[in-house]
Design an enzyme around this catalytic site. Structure first.
Site, PDB file in Angstrom:
ATOM      1  N   HIS A 197       4.572   5.533  -0.448  1.00 24.27           N
ATOM      2  CA  HIS A 197       3.027   5.595  -1.112  1.00 24.27           C
ATOM      3  C   HIS A 197       2.458   5.759   0.459  1.00 24.27           C
ATOM      4  O   HIS A 197       2.529   4.904   0.968  1.00 24.27           O
ATOM      5  CB  HIS A 197       2.927   4.360  -2.029  1.00 24.27           C
ATOM      6  CG  HIS A 197       1.319   4.562  -2.152  1.00 24.27           C
ATOM      7  ND1 HIS A 197       0.475   5.334  -3.023  1.00 24.27           N
ATOM      8  CD2 HIS A 197       0.206   3.956  -1.230  1.00 24.27           C
ATOM      9  CE1 HIS A 197      -0.705   5.359  -2.754  1.00 24.27           C
ATOM     10  NE2 HIS A 197      -0.976   4.319  -2.153  1.00 24.27           N
ATOM     11  N   LYS A 249       8.806   1.919  -1.246  1.00 23.96           N
ATOM     12  CA  LYS A 249       9.078   1.577  -2.407  1.00 23.96           C
ATOM     13  C   LYS A 249      10.331   0.878  -2.790  1.00 23.96           C
ATOM     14  O   LYS A 249      11.406   1.019  -1.713  1.00 23.96           O
ATOM     15  CB  LYS A 249       8.878   2.919  -2.954  1.00 23.96           C
ATOM     16  CG  LYS A 249       7.367   3.372  -3.091  1.00 23.96           C
ATOM     17  CD  LYS A 249       7.330   4.787  -4.033  1.00 23.96           C
ATOM     18  CE  LYS A 249       5.938   5.310  -4.022  1.00 23.96           C
ATOM     19  NZ  LYS A 249       5.600   6.222  -4.826  1.00 23.96           N
ATOM     20  N   ASN A 269      10.348   7.962  -4.908  1.00 25.43           N
ATOM     21  CA  ASN A 269      10.158   8.938  -3.434  1.00 25.43           C
ATOM     22  C   ASN A 269       9.901   8.037  -2.357  1.00 25.43           C
ATOM     23  O   ASN A 269       9.072   8.592  -1.271  1.00 25.43           O
ATOM     24  CB  ASN A 269       9.019   9.878  -3.957  1.00 25.43           C
ATOM     25  CG  ASN A 269       7.685   9.403  -4.197  1.00 25.43           C
ATOM     26  OD1 ASN A 269       7.659   8.153  -4.237  1.00 25.43           O
ATOM     27  ND2 ASN A 269       7.010  10.260  -4.783  1.00 25.43           N
ATOM     28  N   TYR A 275      -1.590   1.310  -9.787  1.00 24.75           N
ATOM     29  CA  TYR A 275      -1.442   2.711 -10.487  1.00 24.75           C
ATOM     30  C   TYR A 275      -2.346   2.921 -11.560  1.00 24.75           C
ATOM     31  O   TYR A 275      -2.184   3.961 -12.343  1.00 24.75           O
ATOM     32  CB  TYR A 275      -0.023   3.046 -10.782  1.00 24.75           C
ATOM     33  CG  TYR A 275       0.734   3.523  -9.465  1.00 24.75           C
ATOM     34  CD1 TYR A 275       0.262   4.384  -8.520  1.00 24.75           C
ATOM     35  CD2 TYR A 275       1.941   2.763  -8.806  1.00 24.75           C
ATOM     36  CE1 TYR A 275       1.183   5.136  -7.430  1.00 24.75           C
ATOM     37  CE2 TYR A 275       2.632   3.207  -7.871  1.00 24.75           C
ATOM     38  CZ  TYR A 275       2.327   4.130  -7.037  1.00 24.75           C
ATOM     39  OH  TYR A 275       2.830   4.473  -6.184  1.00 24.75           O
ATOM     40  N   GLU A 304      -7.096  -0.263  -1.675  1.00 24.54           N
ATOM     41  CA  GLU A 304      -5.499  -0.649  -1.921  1.00 24.54           C
ATOM     42  C   GLU A 304      -5.383  -1.584  -0.850  1.00 24.54           C
ATOM     43  O   GLU A 304      -4.542  -2.614  -1.160  1.00 24.54           O
ATOM     44  CB  GLU A 304      -4.709   0.545  -1.557  1.00 24.54           C
ATOM     45  CG  GLU A 304      -4.700   1.519  -2.789  1.00 24.54           C
ATOM     46  CD  GLU A 304      -4.282   2.908  -2.633  1.00 24.54           C
ATOM     47  OE1 GLU A 304      -4.277   3.808  -3.513  1.00 24.54           O
ATOM     48  OE2 GLU A 304      -3.819   2.980  -1.422  1.00 24.54           O
TER      49      GLU A 304
END
Ligand code: ATP
Ligand code: MG
Length: 137
Positions: free
Chosen positions: A115, A9, A112, A49, A126
């Site tokens: 993913h 990320k 965080n 998302y 995905e």
């Protein structure tokens, strides 16, 4: 062998941590069979998302995911989906086990660092959002 979809990320690319995270991934026995660095568009992030679109953090999540480049990856290995979730650690780094990506690197529950897909069906969706079949080798 199973495949899972991973994103390193924006908080990870900003801090130049993609190599350190890839070392943890590879040490865990997962093979990086596709990888590219992209700057996600708002549309890509909203689609990706979409399952969270009614959650209070959705706007913040889309802003974050489009705030800097990310590295999208396909990881392959035995039980890759569950294994990578284990290697990432809990969503909130405060609850993540020692040695996990999120314990080592995550800044907060939002920022965080990584993913990983949560099931076989979402992994396939995905992967297909970001990679053509012939890009996975
Ligand atoms: P990911 O789907 O990114 O692998 P996850 O499956 O552990 O993470 P989800 O519940 O699917 O967690 O949430 C997706 C992402 O949304 C989280 O990784 C995090 O970046 C963000 N997020 C989740 N909960 C919050 C929250 N309370 N506040 C801010 N961001 C959040
Ligand atoms: Mg999730």
């Amino acid at each position: 062998l199973e495949r899972t979809f991973s994103i390193l990320k924006p908080d990870a690319t900003r801090r130049n941590l993609t190599g350190a995270i890839n070392a943890i991934i590879e040490k865990a026995g997962l093979r990086i069979v596709a990888q590219k660095r992209i700057h996600m568009t708002r549309g890509q992030a909203e689609t990706f998302y979409g399952v969270h679109k009614d959650r209070p953090f959705f706007g913040e999540l889309v802003e974050f995911m489009t705030s800097a480049p990310v590295v999208v990856q396909v990881l392959e290995g035995e039980n890759a989906i569950a294994k990578y979730r284990e290697v990432m650690g809990a969503t909130n780094p405060a609850n993540a086990a020692p040695g996990t990506i999120r314990k080592e690197f995550a800044l907060s529950v939002g920022e965080n660092s990584a993913h990983g897909s949560d099931a076989a069906e979402t992994a396939a969706q995905e992967i297909a959002q970001f990679f053509a079949g012939n890009e996975i080798v």
